[in-house]
Design an enzyme around this catalytic site. Sequence first.
Site, PDB file in Angstrom:
ATOM      1  N   GLU A   1       9.119 -28.814 -16.082  1.00  0.00           N
ATOM      2  CA  GLU A   1       9.628 -29.398 -14.755  1.00  0.00           C
ATOM      3  C   GLU A   1       8.869 -29.609 -13.596  1.00  0.00           C
ATOM      4  OE1 GLU A   1      13.727 -28.684 -14.142  1.00  0.00           O
ATOM      5  OE2 GLU A   1      14.315 -29.449 -16.143  1.00  0.00           O
TER       6      GLU A   1
ATOM      7  N   TYR B   1      20.455 -33.760 -18.180  1.00  0.00           N
ATOM      8  CA  TYR B   1      21.796 -33.128 -17.725  1.00  0.00           C
ATOM      9  C   TYR B   1      22.618 -34.170 -17.413  1.00  0.00           C
ATOM     10  CZ  TYR B   1      19.640 -28.495 -18.363  1.00  0.00           C
ATOM     11  OH  TYR B   1      18.990 -27.373 -18.730  1.00  0.00           O
TER      12      TYR B   1
ATOM     13  N   GLU C   1      15.857 -29.719 -22.944  1.00  0.00           N
ATOM     14  CA  GLU C   1      16.929 -29.056 -22.370  1.00  0.00           C
ATOM     15  C   GLU C   1      18.149 -30.192 -22.232  1.00  0.00           C
ATOM     16  OE1 GLU C   1      16.398 -27.135 -18.428  1.00  0.00           O
ATOM     17  OE2 GLU C   1      14.525 -26.044 -19.187  1.00  0.00           O
TER      18      GLU C   1
ATOM     19  N   ASP D   1      15.244 -21.176 -11.828  1.00  0.00           N
ATOM     20  CA  ASP D   1      16.611 -20.806 -12.174  1.00  0.00           C
ATOM     21  C   ASP D   1      16.875 -19.583 -12.906  1.00  0.00           C
ATOM     22  OD1 ASP D   1      19.544 -21.274 -11.849  1.00  0.00           O
ATOM     23  OD2 ASP D   1      19.356 -22.575 -13.513  1.00  0.00           O
TER      24      ASP D   1
HETATM   25  C1  GCB Z   1      16.582 -26.982 -15.704  1.00  0.00           C
HETATM   26  C2  GCB Z   1      15.417 -25.937 -15.768  1.00  0.00           C
HETATM   27  C3  GCB Z   1      16.122 -24.633 -16.151  1.00  0.00           C
HETATM   28  C4  GCB Z   1      17.640 -24.486 -15.564  1.00  0.00           C
HETATM   29  C5  GCB Z   1      18.455 -25.658 -15.815  1.00  0.00           C
HETATM   30  C6  GCB Z   1      19.795 -25.511 -15.524  1.00  0.00           C
HETATM   31  O1  GCB Z   1      16.153 -28.309 -15.747  1.00  0.00           O
HETATM   32  O2  GCB Z   1      14.331 -26.156 -16.398  1.00  0.00           O
HETATM   33  O3  GCB Z   1      15.272 -23.608 -15.756  1.00  0.00           O
HETATM   34  O4  GCB Z   1      18.070 -23.245 -15.661  1.00  0.00           O
HETATM   35  O5  GCB Z   1      17.812 -26.700 -15.581  1.00  0.00           O
HETATM   36  O6  GCB Z   1      20.557 -24.997 -15.965  1.00  0.00           O
HETATM   37  O7  GCB Z   1      19.789 -26.211 -14.032  1.00  0.00           O
END
Ligand code: GCB
Length: 599
Positions: free
Chosen positions: A416, A472, A509, A164
Amino acid sequence: MIYPNITESRMVFDLNGIWDFCLMEEGEVYAGEKREGFTFCPMPVPSAFNEIYHGRDFADHVGNMLYTRTVLVTEEMLNGRLFLRFASVTHQAQVWLNGVCLGSHKGGFLPFAFEITQAVRVGKNDLAVVVNNIVDHTTLPAGRLVRQTFPGLKEEVHNLPNFDFYNYSGIMRPVCLYTTPDTFLEDISVQGKMDGSFFWKIQVSGMGSLKIRILSPEGGEVYVSENLSVGESGCLWGEGRLEHVRLWDTKHPWLYQIEAVLVDGNGKRDCCRESFGFREVHIRDCRLYLNGEPVYLKGFGKHEDSPVRGRGFDLVYAVKDIALLKWIGANSFRTSHYPYSEEMLQLCDREGILLIDEAPAVGLHTAFTATGMLGGKAENTWATLKTAKHHRQVLQEMVERDKNHPSVILWSVANEPASEEEGAREYFAPLVELVKELDPQKRPVTIVTYEGSSPESCKVAELCDVLMLNRYRGWYDTEGNLKGAAALLKDELERFHLRCPDKPIMLGEYGADTIAGFHDSNARLFSEEYQAEFLKVYGEVFDTLPYVTGEHVWNFADFATAENIRRVDGNKKGVFTRDRKPKMAAHFLRKRWNGYKKG
Ligand code: GCB
């Protein structure tokens, strides 16, 4: 690997500046010829080429591009040996000098050099670099090359990143020539401990006599050992102990230097210095310790990314970012998702910022979905990808480059990967072992895992010294429902703790896309209020769990990604905008982090 500094015995010549550049057609071959009458455009080096000129075909070019320039060499430069060094070329480089191929290098984020003493001549030399930016199942980061046809149109080639962030490429970091004497210092490894003891190891290209000095932060000599003879192996090591040593930590990042002077059989000298710190990193009872004190990591996953420059080397943004980290009360960041510039690591050493140094191993998942590009079709990742050998190479180069930096406290082998799939443990166990074997300091190692790799399905948790989880909840699932998200998060962290009761856990994250200036009194998705609330709720969960040893928000700043319908002008999870203006969440974190101590 010794950073190219000018010393009493070495000269460094900057080859940065404007080079000639052109995109190459698919199938076009460069064989060292002088391309007179060819249409080149000026290209700044170092930089990412993508945003310098207008047009999608230019920015999204897939394949090869050619960089050329003339290099003038003087007689003095050829008194000893001459090397040509690239700090990074993304993702592959083939280097030609005066029509002769010097060699190639794969991997877009780590340095490489060629000796050119024989290939170069006094006066003008023609230097050319063929750069390839394709990411596929053999590269790190990984991607996919697809060919598409539309009725009546010629076949199109697209390169889908399995990650991403925008696939910026080119000669991204500085290029230089450096001289050495005939017999020279190849590598210096140095480690300082809390009790003042230190250990050094020097690799020499031949035999000679060595003098080692340790210089204090003020530059005074605090240790000397001389007339050390380097035999045929070219390798020599030694140890010593200093009284009243000043430790390197986040408040007082005291830096010492080791100076090595080599004198060869003809009386020629080579002299190099490397900075280092006296500090120790330990893991005990689910906590991370720096110099015997528990340290809670507050900070971000970052990117090397800024407007126009893309991922091209940029000291202005590097220093600015460190200043903002201090302003917000952060003490650390992860070099997601690739090793950052050497200069950034030097800055972190100097400013006392703790680093999780990450290999460029992202996209190791054939069902990658963060940008919806691969459609989330589960495939057998570990039988499909062909990255294992290259992965060993990048880990080796990363540890070789970064081993002496006191700021580096943890290595990340990958971000990941398909760690829930069969084959993950077999893929990663030898890589984790390799890092441990290569690192003289034996720093802890992690593999950053994603939501699909649960406490029940993750195959790599036991390989990691710290469990680093990207979550997330409240964004990619349970969106808008922060109470539900917090409950799911806490439950999952507890299940991970049950599985690995001795390991610290940290969030690698967590974050929410946020449009700067978009407000909502009900804290709706994408609003600044939602991002601030999201971070607050996650923080409340971490505060109740003693084994949570750090929080890295995703992301420090908004950044560019490939174009897709989940991204509006890139990823907006930044706590700062792409031009480094604070969103509401930045003020929240500043209050949370300044003076924060985990009980
Ligand atoms: C993740 C990735 C990261 C992305 C992020 C997102 O898990 O490690 O590279 O940018 O999510 O914002 O979706």
